[in-house]
Design a protein around this motif. Structure first.
Motif, mmCIF file in Angstrom:
data_model
loop_
_atom_site.group_PDB
_atom_site.id
_atom_site.type_symbol
_atom_site.label_atom_id
_atom_site.label_comp_id
_atom_site.label_asym_id
_atom_site.label_seq_id
_atom_site.Cartn_x
_atom_site.Cartn_y
_atom_site.Cartn_z
ATOM 1 N N ILE A 164 -4.164 2.613 -6.225
ATOM 2 C CA ILE A 164 -5.134 3.213 -5.319
ATOM 3 C C ILE A 164 -6.512 3.055 -5.949
ATOM 4 N N THR A 165 -7.331 2.227 -5.328
ATOM 5 C CA THR A 165 -8.648 1.931 -5.877
ATOM 6 C C THR A 165 -9.784 2.391 -4.965
ATOM 7 N N ASN A 166 -9.469 2.739 -3.734
ATOM 8 C CA ASN A 166 -10.498 3.159 -2.791
ATOM 9 C C ASN A 166 -11.144 4.459 -3.273
ATOM 10 N N GLU A 167 -12.444 4.422 -3.479
ATOM 11 C CA GLU A 167 -13.175 5.570 -4.033
ATOM 12 C C GLU A 167 -13.071 6.804 -3.143
ATOM 13 N N HIS A 168 -13.113 6.620 -1.835
ATOM 14 C CA HIS A 168 -13.017 7.778 -0.934
ATOM 15 C C HIS A 168 -11.634 8.432 -1.043
ATOM 16 N N THR A 169 -10.593 7.626 -1.127
ATOM 17 C CA THR A 169 -9.241 8.169 -1.289
ATOM 18 C C THR A 169 -9.124 8.902 -2.614
ATOM 19 N N ARG A 170 -9.685 8.306 -3.665
ATOM 20 C CA ARG A 170 -9.639 8.935 -4.989
ATOM 21 C C ARG A 170 -10.451 10.237 -5.014
ATOM 22 N N LYS A 173 0.801 7.809 2.509
ATOM 23 C CA LYS A 173 0.217 9.115 2.203
ATOM 24 C C LYS A 173 1.288 10.083 1.727
ATOM 25 N N GLU A 224 -21.831 7.356 -3.230
ATOM 26 C CA GLU A 224 -21.293 6.419 -4.217
ATOM 27 C C GLU A 224 -20.585 7.176 -5.333
ATOM 28 N N ARG A 225 -19.535 6.569 -5.842
ATOM 29 C CA ARG A 225 -18.795 7.101 -6.991
ATOM 30 C C ARG A 225 -18.410 8.566 -6.800
ATOM 31 N N MET A 234 0.852 -1.194 0.000
ATOM 32 C CA MET A 234 0.000 0.000 0.000
ATOM 33 C C MET A 234 0.883 1.237 0.000
ATOM 34 N N HIS A 241 -15.456 10.073 -6.529
ATOM 35 C CA HIS A 241 -14.390 10.577 -7.405
ATOM 36 C C HIS A 241 -14.933 10.874 -8.798
#
Length: 142
Positions: free
Chosen positions: A35-41, A4, A67-68, A1, A70
């Motif tokens: 990086i696939t986490n939507e919140h991070t993106r 940051k 939802e979605r 991973m 990013h």
């Protein structure tokens, strides 16, 4: 991973005049760093926004959808930060001139001003050819 700190170092500068380009660069960085986490993106580009872009995205920053995030932020910023089509077409028709550029450089410049979604390449090509013809005609009259 990816840490940051490492991700922050690879965060491209947000360019308000070219939001679509910024998101392409950002998504390449996400892919490269897996990086696939939507919140991070969603969170990473928000932290990179300048004041103007932050103000334009205030509603989604304060009340993000669930939802979605990013994808929604990307569409919203591209829509809100891009010049209106009418302003772009006026720039192409009235302000852009070939000058010392080659025909291909001039084409790329016009293409950079107007997105293909707004004006298909075939129509932009018609404008480009007409302007090049006018340039040649003016050059021949001197």
């Amino acid at each position: 991973m990816t840490s940051k700190l490492q991700m922050k170092a690879q965060m491209p500068q947000f360019l308000p005049e070219k939001p679509e380009l910024c998101f392409v660069k950002l998504e390449l960085s996400f892919d490269q760093n897996e990086i696939t986490n939507e919140h991070t993106r969603f969170a990473v580009p928000i932290n990179a926004l300048d004041t103007k872009a932050t103000i334009k995205a205030t509603d989604i920053i304060l009340r993000p959808i669930t939802e979605r995030q990013h994808t929604f932020l990307k569409k919203l910023l591209i829509d809100r930060m891009s010049k209106p089509f009418q302003q772009c077409i006026q720039q192409v028709l009235n302000n852009e001139q070939m000058g010392d550029r080659t025909s291909s450089e001039y084409w790329r410049q016009l293409h950079a001003i107007i997105r293909e979604e707004d004006l298909p390449d075939m129509k932009l090509r018609h404008i480009w050819l007409a302007q090049m013809d006018a340039q040649c005609t003016q050059g021949g009259k001197r």
